[in-house]
Every structure is written in structure tokens, then in C-alpha cells.
Design a protein around this motif. Structure first.
Motif, PDB file in Angstrom:
ATOM      1  N   LEU A 133       0.823  -1.206   0.000  1.00  0.00           N
ATOM      2  CA  LEU A 133       0.000   0.000   0.000  1.00  0.00           C
ATOM      3  C   LEU A 133       0.857   1.256   0.000  1.00  0.00           C
ATOM      4  O   LEU A 133       0.564   2.229  -0.727  1.00  0.00           O
ATOM      5  N   MET A 192      -3.165  -3.772  -6.390  1.00  0.00           N
ATOM      6  CA  MET A 192      -3.385  -2.370  -6.024  1.00  0.00           C
ATOM      7  C   MET A 192      -2.996  -1.439  -7.160  1.00  0.00           C
ATOM      8  O   MET A 192      -3.678  -0.431  -7.420  1.00  0.00           O
ATOM      9  N   ILE A 225     -10.295  -5.955  -3.283  1.00  0.00           N
ATOM     10  CA  ILE A 225      -9.733  -4.685  -3.764  1.00  0.00           C
ATOM     11  C   ILE A 225     -10.676  -4.179  -4.847  1.00  0.00           C
ATOM     12  O   ILE A 225     -10.825  -4.815  -5.898  1.00  0.00           O
TER      13      ILE A 225
END
Length: 477
Positions: free
Chosen positions: A305, A341, A370
Motif C-alpha cells: 500500500l 493495487m 480490492i
């Protein structure tokens, strides 16, 4: 040869035992018969009438026993009546009930000498020619049977050996065929014995080799195809820049177009670098890797992240992460989460939101979702997006190699999990990941005394820093 040798030894031993047994049995029978007749004659020598008619009695005995010679000496006599028979003295004879017996073989005769305590003596000699003929015939038969048994053993041994080694011969021919032609052709399996199991294992090995070769060929073909487009475009732009930079070239382009060409070349170089990196990651996932480390998915998710936030500061990331232990390769898991991501951030608009949720499904399973706010994935493409080099019509205008999601699925499945593509509530793409493992708290009180204890979950910054250092080190390797 081994079975024939063992059978030959067994047959020879049995032949010898049978011959000795029969010969001894026949000799014992003759000796017992002679002893019984000698006892009868000794008892008769005590009868005066028998002694008076001794010559007639000897002749009568000869008539009833033509194969036996006899001589009798009654008590007190110094001469014998009957046939002249050569025998040894009775000093070495056996004594039983006052009688002394001696028996031996002289020439072809079996001679028995027996005397009693009164001085009477009987000598009997029986011709052993017929008995020896029987024994000789038995020996010939036994030798013939032994030879036949050895030959049968050799033949049966060869048949069994050939039948047993036939699958191995087929296996050898198959190996030679593969070596000679480079074709992985399976072997026909017959039976259910150990050799059949070996053949099954060999066929499974060749099937695995064929799948590996197919993947390798497909990877090379797809990589060549994907590399050709950016290389061709980059070559065209570089040739154009070289032509313009020549001193004798009359052509010229405006500065803004020149800068656009340079930016295009740099973008194409970056695209090639990304593609080569994805190919290396894909090859690394195809190779066997160690899966014996306990990795905290919270560290993996936090580190991924942080990296994607630095790349897309214009996108908001809403993440809810829980501690969870997965046994496997933390670097590969981090690469997979980063790809997911990155993919969500790439398709999200500026000021959009990527929602990351990590929840415990049951005692041994964690779920990771996600979701982005992009255009989403059409239902017909949701399974194909995980194929290597596949790019939908909408994504071909975007940068990428088409390998990111293929690497993600390979990593997830190698760790015993699964991944599916779905539609997010906002209309964008939603990736659902499940991974096996257990909550972090289960290891806090049952750790191996030989292992370094895991850091506490509240020390998140330190955990992320240590994990990032391992990430960068392995990435550089």
C-alpha cells in the motif's frame, strides 16, 4: 541364470537325498531279511533231527532262496555244511540276546554271519546284482529328472525374466525414443504391478515435462510478440531523431514535436523495462520456490500500500487490514498484492477511491477484496483477464504488458488460495482473493523455541520497514 542355478542346486540335493534314501532302504531290507533267516536257521540247529538231516535242509533252503548261498555249523562242529563263503571273523560283530551278528559287502554279495552262545553259526550271502541294478536305474532316472528340471527351470526363468523385464524394455525404448526424437510420447501401461506403477509415474513425468515445454514455448512466443510492438515503435522514433540530428539533414522538426518524440521513446523504454520485469517475475513463479516461512499479511499489505500510494498520490486508498499469518513466500505475495493495487489505481480516476478490505472468513481462511471506481471488467472478460498477455479492447490503450494478473493468480494458487474478478458496488472492478492461514494471535503463545519470536502487531512502522528492506533486497537480487 539365478533361478536356474537355485533350481539345479535344489534338484541335485533332492536327487542325492532320494538316492541315498532308496539305497539305504533297500540295503536295510536285505539285511533284515538275512538276519531273520539266520535267526530261524540258528534256532533249528538246536534240533537234533535238523542236524541229522543238515545236508537236506541246506538244499531245501537253496531251493526256496535261489539268490542266497548258505553254510551252517551246528553247535560243537568244527566244519560247516553248505556253500563256501568268504567272511570276516565275528570279533567286530554286534551282540544281542546272546547272538553275535556281523554283516558286510564282499564283491557283489551281502554277507551276514551270525552265531549263538552255543557255538552254532550260520553264514548267508545274497547276490546284490538285482538290487544294484535297481539302484543304478534309479540313479539314471534321478539324473534325467534333475537335468530336465534344470532345463525347465532355465526355460521358465527366461520366460519369467522376459515377461517381467518387458515393461522395463518398453520404458527403455521410450526413453531412447524421447532422446532421439525429442517427442514426449506416453508409454502403454499393462497390468497393475510395480512395473505398471513405474510406467504410470514415467508417463506422469513426461506429461509434466510436456506441460512445462508448452508453457515455455507459449511464453517465448507471447514474449516475442509483445516485445516486437514497442521495439518497432521505439526504433522508428529513434531513427527519426537520428535523421533529424544529422548535420547534413535538411529536415527539421519543431522543438515541441522533438520533445514529444523523446518522451515517447522514454515511455517505450519504460514499457519495455516493465515487460521484461514482468517476464522475469513470471519465470520466477514458474520455478520451484521455498514455501516454508510464516509471513504476516498485514506487513505485506502495508508495504504494498505504501508503494502504490507513492505512485498514485491523486488516488485515495481506504484500507482495513487485520493481522494474518500465511505460510509461503512473502516477496511473491507482496508482488501479487502490489499488482492488484497498481491495477486498481491505474483504472481509478483522479480523486477516486480504492477500497481494500481484509476480513477473516473462517478459522483457516482470510478474504481480501480490492475495489476501484474505474469502468470495470465486462463479464465475458472476467476469467480471461488472468491469462498471460491477454488485454481487453478497453485496456489496449493503457500501459501494461498483460502479465500482472497472470502473475497474481499464479502466486495466489501456489499458496493454496483463489482469485476471481467481479463487479464493485461503484461499478468498477472488484478482485476477491482467499488465502489459507491462521490469525496472528495463534502463534504468540505457541512459538517454536528455536525460532525468533514475531514482533508485536502494534509495532507496525518497524514491521513495515523491515519487510520493505527484505522486499528491496530480493527485488535487487
Amino acid at each position: 541364470m539365478l533361478s536356474a542355478t537355485m533350481v539345479a542346486i535344489s534338484v541335485i540335493l533332492m536327487t542325492l537325498v532320494a538316492f541315498i534314501t532308496v539305497y539305504t532302504s533297500l540295503s536295510t531290507t536285505v539285511d533284515r531279511d538275512l538276519d531273520d533267516r539266520a535267526d530261524s536257521l540258528l534256532q533249528k540247529t538246536m534240533d537234533p533231527l535238523f542236524v541229522a538231516r543238515l545236508g537236506d535242509e541246506v538244499q531245501q533252503f537253496r531251493n526256496y532262496n535261489p539268490d542266497t548261498r548258505v553254510t551252517i555249523s551246528p553247535p560243537g562242529w568244527t566244519v560247516s555244511v553248505g556253500d563256501p563263503i568268504i567272511f570276516r571273523s565275528l570279533k567286530k560283530g554286534q551282540e544281542e540276546n546272546g547272538a553275535t551278528t556281523s554283516i558286510e559287502t564282499v564283491g557283489r554279495e551281502r554277507v551276514l554271519v551270525k552265531s549263538n552262545e552255543y557255538g552254532a553259526r550260520v553264514v548267508l550271502a545274497r547276490e546284490m546284482t538285482s538290487t544294484q541294478q535297481i539302484v543304478s536305474s534309479l540313479a539314471v532316472v534321478l539324473i534325467a529328472i534333475s537335468a530336465l528340471g534344470v532345463l525347465v527351470a532355465i526355460g521358465v526363468g527366461m520366460i519369467i525374466a522376459n515377461a517381467g523385464l518387458r515393461p522395463l524394455a518398453r520404458l527403455q525404448r521410450a526413453v531412447e525414443y524421447v532422446t532421439r526424437t525429442d517427442k514426449l510420447k506416453p508409454i502403454e501401461v499393462s497390468g497393475h504391478d510395480e512395473l505398471a506403477l513405474l510406467t504410470h509415474s514415467f508417463n506422469d513425468m513426461m506429461e509434466a515435462l510436456q506441460r512445462s515445454r508448452t508453457r515455455q514455448t507459449q511464453l517465448v512466443a507471447d514474449a516475442g510478440h509483445e516485445l516486437k510492438t514497442p521495439l518497432t515503435s521505439m526504433r522508428t522514433n529513434i531513427e527519426l531523431l537520428m535523421m533529424v540530428n544529422r548535420s547534413d539533414s535538411p529536415a527539421s522538426i519543431p522543438p515541441e514535436e522533438r520533445e514529444a518524440l523523446e518522451r515517447d521513446v522514454l515511455a517505450q523504454m519504460e514499457e519495455l523495462s516493465t515487460l521484461v520485469g514482468d517476464l522475469v517475475d513470471l519465470a520466477r513463479e514458474d520455478a520451484p520456490q521455498q514455501m516454508d516461512m510464516d509471513e504476516d499479511m498485514a506487513e505485506v499489505m502495508d508495504t504494498s500500500l505504501e508503494r502504490v500510494q507513492r505512485r498514485r498520490p491523486d488516488v485515495h486508498f481506504d484500507a482495513q487490514i487485520i493481522p494474518w499469518i500465511v505460510r509461503g513466500d512473502g516477496f511473491a505475495l507482496g508482488r501479487a498484492m502490489l499488482n492488484l493495487m497498481d491495477n486498481a489505481a491505474k483504472w481509478s480516476p483522479a480523486e477516486g477511491t480504492v477500497r481494500i478490505r481484509m476480513t477473516q472468513v473462517d478459522e483457516r481462511t482470510v478474504g481480501i477484496t480490492i475495489a476501484d471506481e474505474g469502468p470495470g471488467i465486462p463479464p465475458e472478460d472476467r476469467e480471461r483477464v488472468f491469462e498471460r498477455f491477454y488485454r481487453s479492447a478497453e485496456s489496449r490503450s493503457m500501459p501494461g504488458s498483460g502479465l500482472g494478473l497472470a502473475i497474481v493468480r499464479q502466486v495466489i494458487e501456489r499458496h493454496g488460495g483463489s482469485i476471481v474478478a467481479d463487479e464493485a458496488p461503484s461499478g468498477g472492478a472488484l478482485m476477491r482473493v482467499t488465502l489459507p492461514g491462521h490469525p496472528w494471535e495463534e502463534t504468540s503463545g505457541a512459538a517454536d523455541p528455536h525460532e525468533t519470536p514475531a514482533p508485536p502487531p502494534e509495532d507496525g512502522a518497524q514491521r513495515r520497514k523491515a519487510f520493505a528492506e527484505r522486499w528491496l533486497k530480493r527485488k535487487s537480487d
